[in-house]
Design an enzyme around this catalytic site. Structure first.
Site, PDB file in Angstrom:
ATOM      1  N   HIS A 129      55.544   8.254-150.656  1.00  0.00           N
ATOM      2  CA  HIS A 129      54.988   9.096-149.589  1.00  0.00           C
ATOM      3  C   HIS A 129      55.612  10.493-149.615  1.00  0.00           C
ATOM      4  CE1 HIS A 129      53.171   9.708-145.544  1.00  0.00           C
ATOM      5  NE2 HIS A 129      54.213  10.509-145.381  1.00  0.00           N
ATOM      6  N   GLU A 130      56.933  10.546-149.658  1.00  0.00           N
ATOM      7  CA  GLU A 130      57.611  11.836-149.625  1.00  0.00           C
ATOM      8  C   GLU A 130      57.410  12.619-150.926  1.00  0.00           C
ATOM      9  OE1 GLU A 130      58.515  12.857-146.865  1.00  0.00           O
ATOM     10  OE2 GLU A 130      58.465  10.929-145.827  1.00  0.00           O
ATOM     11  N   HIS A 185      54.329  14.738-150.509  1.00  0.00           N
ATOM     12  CA  HIS A 185      54.608  16.010-149.832  1.00  0.00           C
ATOM     13  C   HIS A 185      55.349  16.979-150.759  1.00  0.00           C
ATOM     14  CE1 HIS A 185      53.236  14.484-146.044  1.00  0.00           C
ATOM     15  NE2 HIS A 185      54.234  13.635-145.881  1.00  0.00           N
TER      16      HIS A 185
END
Length: 454
Positions: free
Chosen positions: A21-22, A25
């Protein structure tokens, strides 16, 4: 499995999902020129950190591992040198900021697609949808299901596995009262069963839909004959021998190995009297099952395996496998269907049509992670894909402090043709935090309730 195995399975699951997920980003932020100050797995004080790269980005592991974040250069949080202002997050166009935010959930959805793609291409062994004798008065019994019937179609759509049947029925329960299932019996006679699925909806989609409907997995009769004994187990110490046939437990006749397992599991640390047929001789044995923890409750174990009964695995199991490109298409469909269903169920939960008891916290997720890991890598990766989809959908909800909340701000910014005021965003953050705390409270309450009631 031991507590350590469950803990490791849960830690790997959460670690992979948070990092992916990170990384979503982080990757898009770097692509559009935003400077990343820190990439953290976990919150709170770092227990480990190192700085790498031209920007000396700090890579850290936080004290509290349930989550993570990417900290970017931002004038709203600290003073930014004039030379680096073009690389500040808040100086980017609304479209670039939106791309950075949506990349996190997008990465989780991509992970799910890749996992399903690999699983469908490699092939997954699953149970054929063969029905066991349903319990009396259940919808399945009323519909006329018979022991040994195999489900061919659900509402006209072909199914190959029990998972296909479960997924189809849960989806159809949202819109239908009755679902038609085409079945074939061991004599190759085809029939259609009209199954009422109202009970799934009335129960708020809580629990196992198949169990609520009375649909049970077919279990061939396995004679209760001892095969192998674990050294120094309760079975060996009590005097059981390979080849012994258990004919009764506590005076109650038993006809299959499943009945033996059930009786033993229900008697942790309690003496059981067993009547044994040993080569034509009647033998009486008293045995005390060891107490073992399973899904938060104590169950009995005696350390005995059943003798191979010659059950044909090919009749009970099917390998679901696709070619490289068809597997990718199937993976996209699976991810899309699961994501839409999760979103629909969340909407129904808000409207009160779905029970809030369906919300699971870390304890329940850890339990299922451990169970899926014990079944094999295929099951574990399949569970990881499902949780990754749920994480993506949750983060896309329009709740401030979540990615979806930031996207909501950007939509309002586009409509307003200017950024929202700091006060408006501060109020939104407070509302979002309150909603998330409420959601977490429900999740932990449900976890504790399952532990206590199991």
């Amino acid at each position: 499995m031991s507590f350590l195995h469950y803990l490791i399975a849960f830690a790997v699951l959460i670690g992979v999902l948070v990092v992916v997920h990170e990384l979503g980003h982080y990757t898009v932020a770097r692509l559009v020129g935003v400077k990343v100050l820190r990439f953290s797995v976990g919150f709170g004080r770092p227990v480990w950190s190192r700085s790498f790269g031209r920007d000396r980005t700090e890579w850290a592991i936080g004290l509290f591992p349930l989550g993570g974040y990417v900290k970017m250069l931002d004038e709203r949080e600290e003073r930014v040198p004039i030379a680096e202002l073009p690389r500040a997050f808040n100086r980017q166009s609304v479209w670039r900021r939106a791309a950075i935010v949506i990349a996190g959930p997008g990465a989780n959805l991509l992970l799910a697609v890749l996992l399903y793609w690999a699983l469908f291409w490699n092939g997954m062994e699953e149970l054929r949808p063969i029905v066991g004798k349903p319990l009396d008065s259940t919808p399945a019994a009323i519909a006329g299901f018979k022991d040994g019937e195999r489900v061919l179609k659900v509402d006209g759509e072909p199914v190959l596995t029990w998972q296909d049947v479960r997924w189809a029925l849960v989806n159809l329960a949202a819109e239908k009262q009755t679902v038609d299932l085409e079945v074939i019996n061991p004599r190759d006679e085809i029939a259609v069963r009209h199954l009422s699925v109202v009970g799934v909806r009335e129960a708020g989609w809580e629990g196992d839909a198949l169990q609520q409907l009375g649909l049970r997995i077919f279990r061939p009769r396995v004679p209760p004959v001892i095969g192998k004994l674990i050294p120094d187990s309760p079975a060996e110490r009590a005097g059981l021998l390979p080849g012994d046939e258990i004919v009764a437990i506590e005076g109650q006749p038993v006809d299959s190995w499943q009945e033996v397992v059930q009786a033993v599991m229900e008697a942790p640390s309690r003496r059981l009297g067993m009547e044994i047929d040993r080569g034509g001789q009647d033998v009486r044995i008293d045995i005390v099952p060891n107490a073992s923890s399973e899904r938060g409750r104590q169950v009995g174990r005696i350390g005995a395996y059943v003798r191979d009964a010659g059950v044909n695995r090919d009749e009970l199991l099917v390998t679901v496998r696709y070619g490289l490109l068809p597997a990718f298409g199937k993976a996209l469909d699976e991810t899309w269907d699961k994501a839409v269903f999760s979103l629909v169920m969340m909407g129904k939960m808000v409207l009160g049509e779905v029970s809030w008891r369906n919300i699971s916290g870390p304890v329940t997720i850890a339990d299922y992670a451990g169970q899926s890991a014990s079944l094999g890598l295929d099951y574990y990766l399949k569970f990881m894909a499902l949780v990754s989809i749920s994480l993506a959908v949750l983060n896309l909800l329009p709740i401030p402090i979540l990615d979806g909340g930031h996207l909501l701000y950007y939509v309002l910014e586009i409509i307003k043709r200017g950024p929202l005021s700091e006060r408006t965003m501060e109020i939104g953050q407070q509302i979002g935090l309150a909603l998330m705390l409420l959601l977490m409270a429900f999740a932990f309450y449900n976890d504790l309730d399952r532990l206590i009631s199991s």
